[in-house]
Design a protein around this motif. Structure first.
Motif, PDB file in Angstrom:
ATOM      1  N   CYS A 174       0.830  -1.210   0.000  1.00 21.69           N
ATOM      2  CA  CYS A 174       0.000   0.000   0.000  1.00 21.69           C
ATOM      3  C   CYS A 174       0.864   1.259   0.000  1.00 21.69           C
ATOM      4  O   CYS A 174       0.581   2.220  -0.711  1.00 21.69           O
ATOM      5  N   VAL A 175       1.919   1.253   0.795  1.00 22.53           N
ATOM      6  CA  VAL A 175       2.820   2.408   0.856  1.00 22.53           C
ATOM      7  C   VAL A 175       3.500   2.611  -0.486  1.00 22.53           C
ATOM      8  O   VAL A 175       3.597   3.729  -0.995  1.00 22.53           O
ATOM      9  N   VAL A 176       3.970   1.533  -1.097  1.00 25.24           N
ATOM     10  CA  VAL A 176       4.645   1.628  -2.394  1.00 25.24           C
ATOM     11  C   VAL A 176       3.692   2.176  -3.451  1.00 25.24           C
ATOM     12  O   VAL A 176       4.060   3.055  -4.236  1.00 25.24           O
ATOM     13  N   MET A 177       2.462   1.689  -3.444  1.00 23.35           N
ATOM     14  CA  MET A 177       1.499   2.173  -4.433  1.00 23.35           C
ATOM     15  C   MET A 177       1.146   3.639  -4.187  1.00 23.35           C
ATOM     16  O   MET A 177       0.969   4.403  -5.140  1.00 23.35           O
ATOM     17  N   ALA A 178       1.055   4.041  -2.925  1.00 29.00           N
ATOM     18  CA  ALA A 178       0.753   5.439  -2.613  1.00 29.00           C
ATOM     19  C   ALA A 178       1.884   6.355  -3.064  1.00 29.00           C
ATOM     20  O   ALA A 178       1.641   7.463  -3.534  1.00 29.00           O
ATOM     21  N   LEU A 179       3.115   5.886  -2.931  1.00 26.87           N
ATOM     22  CA  LEU A 179       4.254   6.691  -3.363  1.00 26.87           C
ATOM     23  C   LEU A 179       4.383   6.720  -4.878  1.00 26.87           C
ATOM     24  O   LEU A 179       4.890   7.678  -5.441  1.00 26.87           O
ATOM     25  N   ALA A 180       3.917   5.687  -5.546  1.00 29.35           N
ATOM     26  CA  ALA A 180       4.022   5.622  -7.005  1.00 29.35           C
ATOM     27  C   ALA A 180       2.897   6.391  -7.689  1.00 29.35           C
ATOM     28  O   ALA A 180       3.008   6.729  -8.860  1.00 29.35           O
ATOM     29  N   LEU A 181       1.826   6.690  -6.974  1.00 27.66           N
ATOM     30  CA  LEU A 181       0.682   7.377  -7.564  1.00 27.66           C
ATOM     31  C   LEU A 181       1.038   8.723  -8.205  1.00 27.66           C
ATOM     32  O   LEU A 181       0.613   8.987  -9.326  1.00 27.66           O
ATOM     33  N   PRO A 182       1.833   9.581  -7.550  1.00 28.48           N
ATOM     34  CA  PRO A 182       2.186  10.850  -8.207  1.00 28.48           C
ATOM     35  C   PRO A 182       2.942  10.657  -9.519  1.00 28.48           C
ATOM     36  O   PRO A 182       2.794  11.436 -10.443  1.00 28.48           O
ATOM     37  N   THR A 183       3.722   9.597  -9.628  1.00 29.50           N
ATOM     38  CA  THR A 183       4.443   9.361 -10.874  1.00 29.50           C
ATOM     39  C   THR A 183       3.494   8.977 -11.984  1.00 29.50           C
ATOM     40  O   THR A 183       3.670   9.386 -13.120  1.00 29.50           O
ATOM     41  N   TRP A 184       2.478   8.193 -11.651  1.00 33.31           N
ATOM     42  CA  TRP A 184       1.486   7.838 -12.657  1.00 33.31           C
ATOM     43  C   TRP A 184       0.691   9.062 -13.069  1.00 33.31           C
ATOM     44  O   TRP A 184       0.316   9.208 -14.225  1.00 33.31           O
ATOM     45  N   ALA A 185       0.416   9.946 -12.139  1.00 30.65           N
ATOM     46  CA  ALA A 185      -0.362  11.146 -12.443  1.00 30.65           C
ATOM     47  C   ALA A 185       0.408  12.081 -13.367  1.00 30.65           C
ATOM     48  O   ALA A 185      -0.181  12.806 -14.155  1.00 30.65           O
ATOM     49  N   GLU A 186       1.735  12.082 -13.277  1.00 28.54           N
ATOM     50  CA  GLU A 186       2.542  12.966 -14.113  1.00 28.54           C
ATOM     51  C   GLU A 186       2.563  12.519 -15.570  1.00 28.54           C
ATOM     52  O   GLU A 186       2.897  13.283 -16.450  1.00 28.54           O
ATOM     53  N   GLU A 187       2.203  11.270 -15.823  1.00 24.46           N
ATOM     54  CA  GLU A 187       2.251  10.747 -17.177  1.00 24.46           C
ATOM     55  C   GLU A 187       1.013  11.107 -17.986  1.00 24.46           C
ATOM     56  O   GLU A 187       0.833  10.632 -19.082  1.00 24.46           O
ATOM     57  N   VAL A 188       0.145  11.961 -17.443  1.00 27.33           N
ATOM     58  CA  VAL A 188      -1.062  12.380 -18.142  1.00 27.33           C
ATOM     59  C   VAL A 188      -0.669  13.264 -19.322  1.00 27.33           C
ATOM     60  O   VAL A 188       0.221  14.105 -19.222  1.00 27.33           O
ATOM     61  N   GLU A 189      -1.356  13.075 -20.430  1.00 29.13           N
ATOM     62  CA  GLU A 189      -1.058  13.851 -21.627  1.00 29.13           C
ATOM     63  C   GLU A 189      -1.429  15.320 -21.409  1.00 29.13           C
ATOM     64  O   GLU A 189      -2.467  15.639 -20.850  1.00 29.13           O
ATOM     65  N   LYS A 190      -0.562  16.217 -21.849  1.00 37.00           N
ATOM     66  CA  LYS A 190      -0.803  17.650 -21.679  1.00 37.00           C
ATOM     67  C   LYS A 190      -1.917  18.113 -22.616  1.00 37.00           C
ATOM     68  O   LYS A 190      -2.117  17.560 -23.688  1.00 37.00           O
ATOM     69  N   ILE A 191      -2.619  19.143 -22.172  1.00 38.93           N
ATOM     70  CA  ILE A 191      -3.731  19.704 -22.940  1.00 38.93           C
ATOM     71  C   ILE A 191      -3.276  21.010 -23.586  1.00 38.93           C
ATOM     72  O   ILE A 191      -2.801  21.916 -22.902  1.00 38.93           O
ATOM     73  N   ASN A 192      -3.421  21.090 -24.885  1.00 41.49           N
ATOM     74  CA  ASN A 192      -3.081  22.308 -25.612  1.00 41.49           C
ATOM     75  C   ASN A 192      -4.276  23.260 -25.494  1.00 41.49           C
ATOM     76  O   ASN A 192      -5.329  23.019 -26.083  1.00 41.49           O
ATOM     77  N   ILE A 193      -4.102  24.344 -24.743  1.00 44.80           N
ATOM     78  CA  ILE A 193      -5.235  25.245 -24.495  1.00 44.80           C
ATOM     79  C   ILE A 193      -5.615  26.056 -25.735  1.00 44.80           C
ATOM     80  O   ILE A 193      -6.667  26.693 -25.759  1.00 44.80           O
ATOM     81  N   ASN A 194      -4.791  26.019 -26.780  1.00 45.46           N
ATOM     82  CA  ASN A 194      -5.135  26.715 -28.020  1.00 45.46           C
ATOM     83  C   ASN A 194      -5.996  25.862 -28.946  1.00 45.46           C
ATOM     84  O   ASN A 194      -6.604  26.374 -29.875  1.00 45.46           O
ATOM     85  N   LYS A 195      -6.032  24.538 -28.710  1.00 41.00           N
ATOM     86  CA  LYS A 195      -6.790  23.654 -29.593  1.00 41.00           C
ATOM     87  C   LYS A 195      -7.834  22.821 -28.849  1.00 41.00           C
ATOM     88  O   LYS A 195      -8.657  22.162 -29.470  1.00 41.00           O
ATOM     89  N   ALA A 196      -7.804  22.837 -27.530  1.00 41.50           N
ATOM     90  CA  ALA A 196      -8.671  21.960 -26.730  1.00 41.50           C
ATOM     91  C   ALA A 196     -10.134  22.369 -26.816  1.00 41.50           C
ATOM     92  O   ALA A 196     -10.462  23.548 -26.933  1.00 41.50           O
TER      93      ALA A 196
END
Length: 138
Positions: A60-82
């Motif tokens: 559980c601790v390992v997964m909680a610590l790994a969660l922010p890394t998974w969240a950073e892998e989200v694709e960026k949103i281009n605010i000029n085309k979104a």
């Protein structure tokens, strides 16, 4: 870590065997050439259960610590085309603010930087800071 996992699997097998042997009515399991009492069996079972609980806690601790890394892998949103729906996924930006961003973009042209989003009515520095890593203007 692998050795601990193998040990725990062995303990689980022993626990299952002990449970079955007690259900059948045997007095104890053989270990080292002697029969163990039910108290000793319970002690072994409790040790195994403690190991299992400890392993679950570590996972559980390992997964909680790994969660922010998974969240950073989200694709960026281009605010000029979104679209409005895509912009509504930003933190602190709902459907209404997303519509304001699109309306501002249509009236004033494309954004040149992520900070330009603060020019939209209702979008302040806090909202811009929360989404700095999620937006792009390419």
């Amino acid at each position: 870590m692998v050795q601990r996992g193998r040990r725990l699997l062995g303990d689980l097998r022993r626990i299952d065997w002990m449970r079955k042997s007690v259900a059948i009515g045997q007095t104890g399991m053989m270990q080292g050439g002697r029969k163990e009492s039910r108290i000793e069996q319970r002690r072994i079972t409790m040790k195994a259960l403690k190991k299992i609980v400890a392993l679950c806690l570590v996972m559980c601790v390992v997964m909680a610590l790994a969660l922010p890394t998974w969240a950073e892998e989200v694709e960026k949103i281009n605010i000029n085309k979104a679209t409005v729906e895509e912009l509504a996924h930003l933190k602190g930006v709902g459907h209404q603010y997303a519509q304001r961003i699109v309306q501002y973009r249509e009236e004033h042209g494309p954004f040149t930087s992520a900070e330009d989003m603060m020019k939209v009515p209702g979008i302040g520095p806090k909202t811009c800071e929360k989404n700095r890593d999620l937006i792009t203007v390419e």
